[in-house]
Design an enzyme around this catalytic site. Structure first.
Site, short mmCIF file in Angstrom:
data_model
loop_
_atom_site.label_atom_id
_atom_site.label_comp_id
_atom_site.label_asym_id
_atom_site.label_seq_id
_atom_site.Cartn_x
_atom_site.Cartn_y
_atom_site.Cartn_z
N LYS A 243 0.94 -1.21 -0.09
CA LYS A 243 -0.10 -0.04 -0.08
C LYS A 243 0.68 1.28 -0.02
O LYS A 243 0.70 2.12 -0.88
CB LYS A 243 -0.87 0.22 1.18
CG LYS A 243 -1.85 -1.25 1.22
CD LYS A 243 -2.72 -1.33 2.49
CE LYS A 243 -2.12 -1.29 3.75
NZ LYS A 243 -1.31 -2.53 4.33
N ARG B 287 11.26 -1.15 10.81
CA ARG B 287 10.21 -0.59 12.01
C ARG B 287 10.47 -1.78 13.09
O ARG B 287 10.44 -3.17 12.69
CB ARG B 287 8.79 -0.70 11.22
CG ARG B 287 8.46 0.54 10.66
CD ARG B 287 7.43 0.56 9.66
NE ARG B 287 6.13 -0.27 10.17
CZ ARG B 287 4.82 -0.45 9.68
NH1 ARG B 287 5.06 0.26 8.37
NH2 ARG B 287 4.08 -1.13 9.90
#
Ligand code: AP5
Length: 208
Positions: free
Chosen positions: A15, A152
């Site tokens: 995305k 992350r």
């Protein structure tokens, strides 16, 4: 063109990667609830402190927090002609709230099998200076910047399995919800970044 586009799909579907391309093409601002939450966590705000436990555990942040965050963001001037939502909405209550404040004209569902998701997430690296997204094997960063790349905290196999579980239980049902409204466009995301990008462009052509 006014109106907004939603990029929908499991974690690691691509995305954010595809949002970057659509933003360049359309000039619509990208609104990523994941990025907004990470910024709040980094800033140490009350919202960030509340959200951190959910994000680290691979759980969805409660709807009331997310709906408020989006309502506030949509007040900004740059959102007046429509935006590109990346990772929002993720529950039916979020979609219902969105339908009251924005006109969505397409929901692009990027479909990728779970095993590919895990491989993508574990190999993802981010450039903290530009926000650019890379992958150690599928989309390597230029060698000059590799030392500053970060991973992350929620990009590990254990957490991504929990994120996938949250996706299947709470987010995937939204696909049918949007399909019933005639807004869902299914895109095979299990191919190269360029091929996925071209399929999305084709799906949105005429609308953008
Ligand atoms: P968020 O940051 O939105 O994470 P996510 O949905 O899990 O999505 P990702 O950012 O992990 O993946 P992506 O689809 O953008 O893939 P990318 O392009 O980076 O949310 C994080 C957390 O915040 C959630 O778990 C939740 O706690 C909370 N949250 C956020 N929004 C919320 C909401 N609305 N409600 C409640 N809670 C919310 O690509 C991934 C990797 O794959 C990259 O390395 C990339 O280079 C590579 N790649 C991309 N496309 C391809 C391809 N076609 N082939 C091969 N590799 C590819």
């Amino acid at each position: 063109m006014s109106g907004s586009v939603v990029l929908f799909g499991p974690p690691g579907a691509g995305k954010g990667t595809q949002a970057g391309r659509i933003v360049v093409r359309t000039g619509k601002p990208q609104i990523s609830t994941g990025d907004m939450l990470r910024a709040a966590v980094a800033a140490g705000s009350e919202l960030g402190m509340e959200a951190k436990g959910y994000v680290d555990a691979g759980l969805l942040v409660p709807d009331v927090i997310i709906i408020g965050l989006i309502a506030e963001r949509l007040q900004d001037d740059d959102a007046s002609s429509g935006v590109l939502f990346d990772g929002y909405p993720r529950t039916i209550p979020q979609a219902e709230a969105l339908s009251k404040v924005a006109e969505v004209y397409a929901v692009i569902s990027i479909e990728v099998p779970d095993d590919a998701v895990v491989e993508r997430i574990v190999g993802r690296r981010m450039d903290p200076e530009t926000g650019d997204i890379y992958h150690v094997a599928f989309n390597p960063a230029p060698s000059g910047i590799s030392s500053r790349l970060i991973q992350r905290e929620d990009d590990n196999e254990q957490t991504v399995r929990k994120r996938l579980s949250a996706y299947h239980q709470q987010t995937a049902p939204l696909a049918d919800w949007y399909a019933q409204k005639g807004l869902l466009v299914r895109i095979d995301g299990d191919r190269s970044i360029d091929e996925v990008g071209m399929a999305i462009e084709e799906a949105l052509s005429g609308a953008l």
